[in-house]
Scaffold this motif. Structure first.
Motif, short mmCIF file in Angstrom:
data_model
loop_
_atom_site.label_atom_id
_atom_site.label_comp_id
_atom_site.label_asym_id
_atom_site.label_seq_id
_atom_site.Cartn_x
_atom_site.Cartn_y
_atom_site.Cartn_z
N ALA A 136 -7.30 -2.22 4.23
CA ALA A 136 -6.89 -1.42 2.93
C ALA A 136 -5.56 -0.95 3.22
N LEU A 137 -5.26 0.13 4.21
CA LEU A 137 -4.16 0.76 4.53
C LEU A 137 -2.92 -0.26 5.26
N ASP A 138 -3.39 -1.42 5.36
CA ASP A 138 -2.36 -2.44 5.90
C ASP A 138 -1.93 -2.07 7.25
N ALA A 147 -5.11 11.53 -7.00
CA ALA A 147 -5.06 10.19 -7.24
C ALA A 147 -5.36 9.24 -5.92
N ARG A 148 -4.66 9.69 -4.99
CA ARG A 148 -4.82 8.89 -3.83
C ARG A 148 -6.24 9.18 -3.20
N ILE A 149 -7.17 10.33 -3.47
CA ILE A 149 -8.45 10.26 -3.19
C ILE A 149 -9.22 9.56 -3.95
N HIS A 150 -8.89 9.47 -5.29
CA HIS A 150 -9.57 8.50 -5.95
C HIS A 150 -9.53 6.95 -5.65
N MET A 183 0.72 -1.40 0.13
CA MET A 183 -0.06 -0.03 0.00
C MET A 183 1.02 1.25 0.05
N LYS A 184 0.51 2.24 -0.76
CA LYS A 184 1.35 3.52 -0.81
C LYS A 184 1.26 4.33 0.30
N PRO A 185 2.47 4.61 1.08
CA PRO A 185 2.27 5.45 1.99
C PRO A 185 1.63 6.86 1.91
N SER A 186 1.34 7.24 0.73
CA SER A 186 0.93 8.44 0.50
C SER A 186 -0.74 8.26 0.83
N LEU A 187 -1.06 7.17 0.46
CA LEU A 187 -2.61 6.91 0.71
C LEU A 187 -3.06 6.83 2.05
N ALA A 188 -2.16 6.51 2.86
CA ALA A 188 -2.47 6.58 4.27
C ALA A 188 -2.29 8.05 4.79
N ARG A 189 -1.45 8.56 4.15
CA ARG A 189 -1.27 9.98 4.78
C ARG A 189 -2.35 10.71 4.38
N GLU A 196 -8.86 12.61 7.97
CA GLU A 196 -9.79 11.93 9.07
C GLU A 196 -9.48 12.84 10.20
N ALA A 197 -8.21 13.50 10.47
CA ALA A 197 -7.77 14.67 11.48
C ALA A 197 -8.61 15.72 11.17
#
Length: 78
Positions: A75-77, A35-38, A1-7, A13-14
């Motif tokens: 999904a975010l591992d 792209a991460r929002i998608h 999973m891409k670290p940028s997706l988790a970020r 969320e914050a």
């Protein structure tokens, strides 16, 4: 999973109902945040996007409660 997706997810969320602007993503060095929002939307999350009036920025707000938290975590591992 891409670290940028988790970020991106963590920032949304914050921020809660205040949301995160495209400028805030850029200042946090989150490249290709759209792209991460998608990808978050493909997971089933609802991310509302709205153009800010009179500015060249967008506001993104994560709508909570639509997808079980365990599914997002998987999904975010996490």
């Amino acid at each position: 999973m891409k670290p940028s997706l988790a970020r991106v997810y963590d920032m949304l969320e914050a921020a809660g109902s205040r949301g995160v602007t495209s400028g805030e993503f850029a200042r946090a060095f989150v490249l290709r945040f759209s792209a991460r929002i998608h990808e978050l939307r493909k997971l089933g999350l609802e991310v509302h996007a709205e153009k800010l009036p009179g500015r060249s920025q967008w506001l993104f707000v994560l709508r909570k409660g639509l997808v079980p938290r365990w599914r997002v975590a998987a999904a975010l591992d996490r």
